[in-house]
Design an enzyme around this catalytic site. Structure first.
Site, mmCIF file in Angstrom:
data_model
loop_
_atom_site.group_PDB
_atom_site.id
_atom_site.type_symbol
_atom_site.label_atom_id
_atom_site.label_comp_id
_atom_site.label_asym_id
_atom_site.label_seq_id
_atom_site.Cartn_x
_atom_site.Cartn_y
_atom_site.Cartn_z
ATOM 1 N N SER B 55 -2.674 110.046 -42.049
ATOM 2 C CA SER B 55 -1.799 111.108 -42.527
ATOM 3 C C SER B 55 -1.584 112.207 -41.494
ATOM 4 O O SER B 55 -0.744 113.065 -41.705
ATOM 5 C CB SER B 55 -2.356 111.711 -43.816
ATOM 6 O OG SER B 55 -3.572 112.352 -43.558
ATOM 7 N N HIS B 98 -6.188 118.083 -42.961
ATOM 8 C CA HIS B 98 -4.756 118.398 -42.942
ATOM 9 C C HIS B 98 -4.531 119.793 -42.370
ATOM 10 O O HIS B 98 -5.464 120.542 -42.118
ATOM 11 C CB HIS B 98 -4.154 118.297 -44.341
ATOM 12 C CG HIS B 98 -3.813 116.888 -44.737
ATOM 13 N ND1 HIS B 98 -3.386 116.555 -45.986
ATOM 14 C CD2 HIS B 98 -3.846 115.737 -44.038
ATOM 15 C CE1 HIS B 98 -3.171 115.257 -46.044
ATOM 16 N NE2 HIS B 98 -3.450 114.735 -44.879
ATOM 17 N N ASP B 124 0.445 118.991 -50.030
ATOM 18 C CA ASP B 124 -0.698 118.284 -50.611
ATOM 19 C C ASP B 124 -0.919 118.529 -52.092
ATOM 20 O O ASP B 124 -1.954 118.116 -52.616
ATOM 21 C CB ASP B 124 -1.976 118.679 -49.866
ATOM 22 C CG ASP B 124 -2.038 118.045 -48.498
ATOM 23 O OD1 ASP B 124 -1.240 117.123 -48.265
ATOM 24 O OD2 ASP B 124 -2.868 118.461 -47.690
#
Lengths: 179, 181
Positions: B55, B98, B124
Site C-alpha cells: 500500500s 501509512h 484510511d
C-alpha cells in the site's frame, strides 16, 4: 577441512558482509547532503463553501476550493541514494477551535529518472480541503507550503521543507453555486 | 554429513555439552537484550517493522525494513521532519504503515489525524475500526525514520513457510551445539 559446505558458507558470509558494508557507505555518503531548494507557489482561484461532509461526521463543515501554480526544479535533489521523492502541498492555519490545522491538498511521487523540473499552472487540488468545523470563511492567513519526503535506497527517511511559501485569504462569503 | 554431526555429538563430553548449551543461551539472551534495548532507546514498542503490503509502493515494497521512533514529546505534525506513521487499529493484529494526510490539534494538546497509503486511492477511514474517523497519538506505534530494502523478506518467508523456519532453527541449533572453536 575445506568441504563444499564450509566454502559455500564462507562465500555467503563474505558476500553479505561486503553488501552490508557498501549499503552502509552508501548511507554515510549522503548523510550531510542538503536537500533544500526554492519553490514558487501561487493561488489562482479561491472559493469556500459550507456543505455536509458525508465522508466523515455528516456535519456541515467548511470546504475550500483552490487552484494553484507551482514551480520547482528538484533535479539536483536526486543523488545516488534517492529512490523517490514524495512531494506534498500542505495548507497550514489556525482556527478558533484548533491551535493547528494541517491539510495535505496535493501530492506527487517522482521516481528517479522522471522529470523533476515541475511547472504546473492552475492545478486542481488532489484532496478535498475540509476544515474541522467552520473556520475557513474569511480566514486571513492560510499558508501553503511544499515538502518532500526523500525515500532513499537505504538510510534515513527525511522530510525537507521547500524554501518559499505562499499565504492567501478565503473570501468573506460562502459560494452557493457549483464550482 | 549427518553421520559426522552425530559422531561429533557422541564425542562431546558432558562439560562441553553444557558449555555449548550455555553459549546458545547467551546468543538468545543477547538478541533479546538488543531488542529490548532498542525499545528503550526509540520509545517504540516495535522499533523495527517489516512492510507486509504494497500500500505504500513505490516507496516501500513488501519485505522492506523500517526503523521507528516514538518519542512522546515530539508532535505528530504533517510537516515536521516525518510524516509516515505506523499505527495499530482495534481489531487488527498487524500494524499499518501509512502517511498522515490531515491533522488537527486542539488547545489542550490532543491531536487527531487521518492517514492514507501512497498506493491507495482513498484515505484510511475504511481501514479504521467501525465508526472511527480519526487516529490519535495512542494509536501510533512509531514514526518511520530509517529504511533498509529487502532484508525483511527472510521473516516473511519464515512466516509463510513454517517448515523453512523450523529447518533454519534446527540447523542453527545443531550448528551451535556441535560447532567447536
Amino acid at each position: 577441512m575445506h568441504s563444499f559446505l564450509s566454502r559455500g558458507n564462507a562465500i555467503l558470509a563474505y558476500t553479505l558482509s561486503v553488501l552490508s558494508f557498501l549499503t552502509f557507505v552508501c548511507f554515510l555518503s549522503t548523510v550531510l547532503v542538503d536537500s533544500r531548494t526554492g519553490v514558487d507557489i501561487n493561488t489562482v482561484k479561491i472559493v469556500v463553501k459550507n456543505v455536509p461532509d458525508y465522508s466523515a461526521s455528516r456535519e456541515e463543515n467548511d470546504l475550500g476550493f483552490i487552484t494553484f501554480d507551482l514551480q520547482a526544479n528538484l533535479t539536483k535533489i536526486f543523488n545516488w541514494n534517492v529512490k523517490q521523492l514524495f512531494l506534498y502541498l500542505t495548507a497550514e492555519y489556525i482556527t478558533p477551535s484548533n491551535v493547528l490545522n494541517q491539510v495535505v491538498l496535493w501530492d506527487r511521487i517522482i521516481l528517479r529518472g522522471e522529470n523533476a523540473d515541475l511547472k504546473f499552472k492552475n492545478m486542481n487540488t488532489k484532496y478535498y480541503f475540509w476544515d474541522d468545523g467552520k473556520g475557513l470563511k474569511g480566514h486571513k492567513n492560510i499558508t501553503l507550503s511544499l515538502h518532500w519526503n526523500i525515500i532513499p535506497n537505504a538510510g534515513r527517511l527525511l522530510t525537507v521543507p521547500a524554501i518559499g511559501q505562499h499565504t492567501f485569504k478565503f473570501p468573506e462569503e460562502y459560494t452557493v453555486n457549483r464550482v | 554429513m549427518i553421520q559426522d554431526a552425530i559422531n561429533d555429538l557422541k564425542r562431546l563430553n558432558k562439560r562441553q555439552f553444557l558449555y555449548q548449551v550455555l553459549s546458545f543461551g547467551m546468543i538468545v539472551s543477547s538478541a533479546l537484550m538488543i531488542w529490548k534495548g532498542l525499545m528503550v532507546l526509540t520509545g517504540s514498542e516495535s522499533p523495527i517493522v517489516v512492510v507486509l503490503s504494497g500500500s505504500m509502493e513505490p516507496a516501500f515494497h513488501r519485505g522492506d525494513l523500517l526503523f521507528l521512533t516514538n518519542y512522546r514529546n515530539e508532535p505528530y505534525l504533517v510537516n515536521v521532519d516525518l510524516d509516515i506513521v505506523v499505527f495499530k487499529v482495534e481489531g487488527r493484529d498487524i500494524p499499518i504503515v501509512h502517511r498522515v494526510l490531515k491533522l488537527h490539534e486542539k488547545e489542550d494538546g490532543s491531536v487527531k489525524f487521518l492517514t492514507k497509503g501512497d498506493n491507495n486511492s482513498v484515505d484510511d477511514r475504511g481501514l479504521y475500526a467501525p465508526g472511527q474517523l480519526w487516529l490519535t497519538k495512542n494509536d501510533v506505534v512509531g514514526r518511520a525514520r530509517g529504511f533498509l530494502p529487502y532484508v525483511g523478506m527472510v521473516t516473511i518467508y519464515m512466516n509463510e513457510y513454517p517448515k523453512f523456519k523450523y529447518g533454519v532453527l534446527a540447523c542453527l541449533g545443531l550448528y551451535v551445539l556441535v560447532h567447536r572453536e
